[in-house]
Write a protein that holds these residues in place. Sequence first.
Motif, PDB file in Angstrom:
ATOM      1  N   PHE A  44       0.829  -1.202   0.000  1.00 24.92           N
ATOM      2  CA  PHE A  44       0.000   0.000   0.000  1.00 24.92           C
ATOM      3  C   PHE A  44       0.867   1.256   0.000  1.00 24.92           C
ATOM      4  N   VAL A  45       1.885   1.268   0.838  1.00 22.01           N
ATOM      5  CA  VAL A  45       2.795   2.416   0.907  1.00 22.01           C
ATOM      6  C   VAL A  45       3.475   2.621  -0.441  1.00 22.01           C
ATOM      7  N   ASN A  46       3.908   1.536  -1.078  1.00 24.22           N
ATOM      8  CA  ASN A  46       4.545   1.649  -2.395  1.00 24.22           C
ATOM      9  C   ASN A  46       3.563   2.179  -3.436  1.00 24.22           C
ATOM     10  N   ALA A  47       2.322   1.715  -3.392  1.00 22.21           N
ATOM     11  CA  ALA A  47       1.327   2.173  -4.354  1.00 22.21           C
ATOM     12  C   ALA A  47       1.026   3.656  -4.159  1.00 22.21           C
ATOM     13  N   VAL A  48       0.947   4.081  -2.921  1.00 19.66           N
ATOM     14  CA  VAL A  48       0.642   5.475  -2.625  1.00 19.66           C
ATOM     15  C   VAL A  48       1.839   6.366  -2.945  1.00 19.66           C
ATOM     16  N   ALA A  49       3.030   5.864  -2.765  1.00 17.35           N
ATOM     17  CA  ALA A  49       4.226   6.665  -3.016  1.00 17.35           C
ATOM     18  C   ALA A  49       4.340   7.037  -4.487  1.00 17.35           C
ATOM     19  N   ASN A  50       3.772   6.229  -5.369  1.00 14.73           N
ATOM     20  CA  ASN A  50       3.846   6.497  -6.799  1.00 14.73           C
ATOM     21  C   ASN A  50       2.798   7.497  -7.278  1.00 14.73           C
ATOM     22  N   THR A  51       1.875   7.876  -6.428  1.00 15.67           N
ATOM     23  CA  THR A  51       0.855   8.855  -6.815  1.00 15.67           C
ATOM     24  C   THR A  51       1.046  10.127  -6.008  1.00 15.67           C
ATOM     25  N   LYS A  52       0.904  11.250  -6.663  1.00 19.09           N
ATOM     26  CA  LYS A  52       1.124  12.535  -6.003  1.00 19.09           C
ATOM     27  C   LYS A  52      -0.086  12.978  -5.185  1.00 19.09           C
ATOM     28  N   LYS A  53      -1.265  12.569  -5.602  1.00 14.81           N
ATOM     29  CA  LYS A  53      -2.473  13.067  -4.953  1.00 14.81           C
ATOM     30  C   LYS A  53      -2.898  12.236  -3.749  1.00 14.81           C
ATOM     31  N   ALA A  54      -2.515  10.982  -3.699  1.00 16.27           N
ATOM     32  CA  ALA A  54      -2.973  10.104  -2.627  1.00 16.27           C
ATOM     33  C   ALA A  54      -2.330  10.439  -1.292  1.00 16.27           C
ATOM     34  N   GLY A  55      -1.076  10.834  -1.294  1.00 20.07           N
ATOM     35  CA  GLY A  55      -0.363  11.120  -0.053  1.00 20.07           C
ATOM     36  C   GLY A  55      -1.016  12.205   0.786  1.00 20.07           C
ATOM     37  N   PRO A  56      -1.276  13.375   0.204  1.00 22.94           N
ATOM     38  CA  PRO A  56      -1.940  14.421   0.996  1.00 22.94           C
ATOM     39  C   PRO A  56      -3.319  14.014   1.491  1.00 22.94           C
ATOM     40  N   VAL A  57      -4.023  13.245   0.698  1.00 23.58           N
ATOM     41  CA  VAL A  57      -5.356  12.793   1.138  1.00 23.58           C
ATOM     42  C   VAL A  57      -5.220  11.872   2.334  1.00 23.58           C
ATOM     43  N   LEU A  58      -4.275  10.933   2.276  1.00 20.61           N
ATOM     44  CA  LEU A  58      -4.078  10.008   3.395  1.00 20.61           C
ATOM     45  C   LEU A  58      -3.597  10.733   4.642  1.00 20.61           C
ATOM     46  N   ASN A  59      -2.778  11.780   4.459  1.00 18.13           N
ATOM     47  CA  ASN A  59      -2.308  12.556   5.607  1.00 18.13           C
ATOM     48  C   ASN A  59      -3.458  13.275   6.304  1.00 18.13           C
ATOM     49  N   ARG A  60      -4.503  13.565   5.568  1.00 19.09           N
ATOM     50  CA  ARG A  60      -5.643  14.292   6.146  1.00 19.09           C
ATOM     51  C   ARG A  60      -6.827  13.368   6.431  1.00 19.09           C
ATOM     52  N   MET A  61      -6.588  12.066   6.497  1.00 15.67           N
ATOM     53  CA  MET A  61      -7.660  11.107   6.724  1.00 15.67           C
ATOM     54  C   MET A  61      -8.432  11.387   8.009  1.00 15.67           C
ATOM     55  N   GLY A  62      -7.728  11.693   9.090  1.00 15.77           N
ATOM     56  CA  GLY A  62      -8.405  11.981  10.354  1.00 15.77           C
ATOM     57  C   GLY A  62      -9.323  13.178  10.220  1.00 15.77           C
ATOM     58  N   GLU A  63      -8.834  14.197   9.557  1.00 18.08           N
ATOM     59  CA  GLU A  63      -9.642  15.402   9.346  1.00 18.08           C
ATOM     60  C   GLU A  63     -10.853  15.090   8.468  1.00 18.08           C
ATOM     61  N   LEU A  64     -10.657  14.284   7.420  1.00 19.55           N
ATOM     62  CA  LEU A  64     -11.760  13.902   6.552  1.00 19.55           C
ATOM     63  C   LEU A  64     -12.813  13.100   7.318  1.00 19.55           C
ATOM     64  N   ASN A  65     -12.370  12.190   8.168  1.00 22.06           N
ATOM     65  CA  ASN A  65     -13.318  11.418   8.976  1.00 22.06           C
ATOM     66  C   ASN A  65     -14.121  12.327   9.892  1.00 22.06           C
ATOM     67  N   ASP A  66     -13.451  13.357  10.444  1.00 23.03           N
ATOM     68  CA  ASP A  66     -14.185  14.320  11.281  1.00 23.03           C
ATOM     69  C   ASP A  66     -15.256  15.031  10.474  1.00 23.03           C
ATOM     70  N   TYR A  67     -14.928  15.436   9.265  1.00 27.92           N
ATOM     71  CA  TYR A  67     -15.901  16.145   8.424  1.00 27.92           C
ATOM     72  C   TYR A  67     -17.056  15.251   8.010  1.00 27.92           C
ATOM     73  N   LEU A  68     -16.785  13.966   7.847  1.00 27.58           N
ATOM     74  CA  LEU A  68     -17.832  13.028   7.451  1.00 27.58           C
ATOM     75  C   LEU A  68     -18.740  12.627   8.599  1.00 27.58           C
ATOM     76  N   ASP A  69     -18.325  12.896   9.828  1.00 28.84           N
ATOM     77  CA  ASP A  69     -19.125  12.568  10.994  1.00 28.84           C
ATOM     78  C   ASP A  69     -20.360  13.471  11.025  1.00 28.84           C
ATOM     79  N   PRO A  70     -21.580  12.891  11.074  1.00 28.84           N
ATOM     80  CA  PRO A  70     -22.791  13.710  11.071  1.00 28.84           C
ATOM     81  C   PRO A  70     -22.865  14.685  12.249  1.00 28.84           C
ATOM     82  N   ASP A  71     -22.235  14.335  13.345  1.00 26.22           N
ATOM     83  CA  ASP A  71     -22.287  15.210  14.519  1.00 26.22           C
ATOM     84  C   ASP A  71     -21.328  16.393  14.412  1.00 26.22           C
ATOM     85  N   PHE A  72     -20.432  16.390  13.437  1.00 27.37           N
ATOM     86  CA  PHE A  72     -19.436  17.444  13.316  1.00 27.37           C
ATOM     87  C   PHE A  72     -20.076  18.796  13.008  1.00 27.37           C
ATOM     88  N   ALA A  73     -20.979  18.827  12.060  1.00 23.26           N
ATOM     89  CA  ALA A  73     -21.526  20.104  11.593  1.00 23.26           C
ATOM     90  C   ALA A  73     -22.681  20.598  12.448  1.00 23.26           C
TER      91      ALA A  73
END
Length: 166
Positions: A44-73
Amino acid sequence: MADDNLDLLEKQIETLEKRIFGDADKDSSYPKIVDTLAGLKHQFVNAVANTKKAGPVLNRMGELNDYLDPDFAEPLMTTREAKIESILAEEDHIHQTAKYLENIKDLADVLGSEHIKVVPELEGKLQELSKIHLEQQITMLSKQLVQWDEIVTRLELQSQSSEAED
């Protein structure tokens, strides 16, 4: 309270282990699973390392999960009073919907009757009848146009003959 949470966690782990290992000996299977998971992580790390867009998305996974939580907004959107006001503004619509649901409940026997259940079987016959009806309407329209044409022609001939006499 902590003991209850610990017991609950242990039960969840046991359930998860049972799903993963089944009846197999889990002590002998643990190293295999750990090795497999480590290999998958490496792939998985090797697959993600070859893509430029996946890394920043994975780094912000926690933040994305917070935004997807119905109780967040919810706290950001409205106060308690605003929620009450919103519900009261929709009161008529809620009552109307409840009335419609009551009507459906009252008509449940009719909606579940044998007459309604055979409707899909009669769809072909209904299409054939619709086709025949459309053909009849076209025929009637054609006949009406022919009659109007005859009347207009007769009136034109009368008009021409009266002009010729003058």
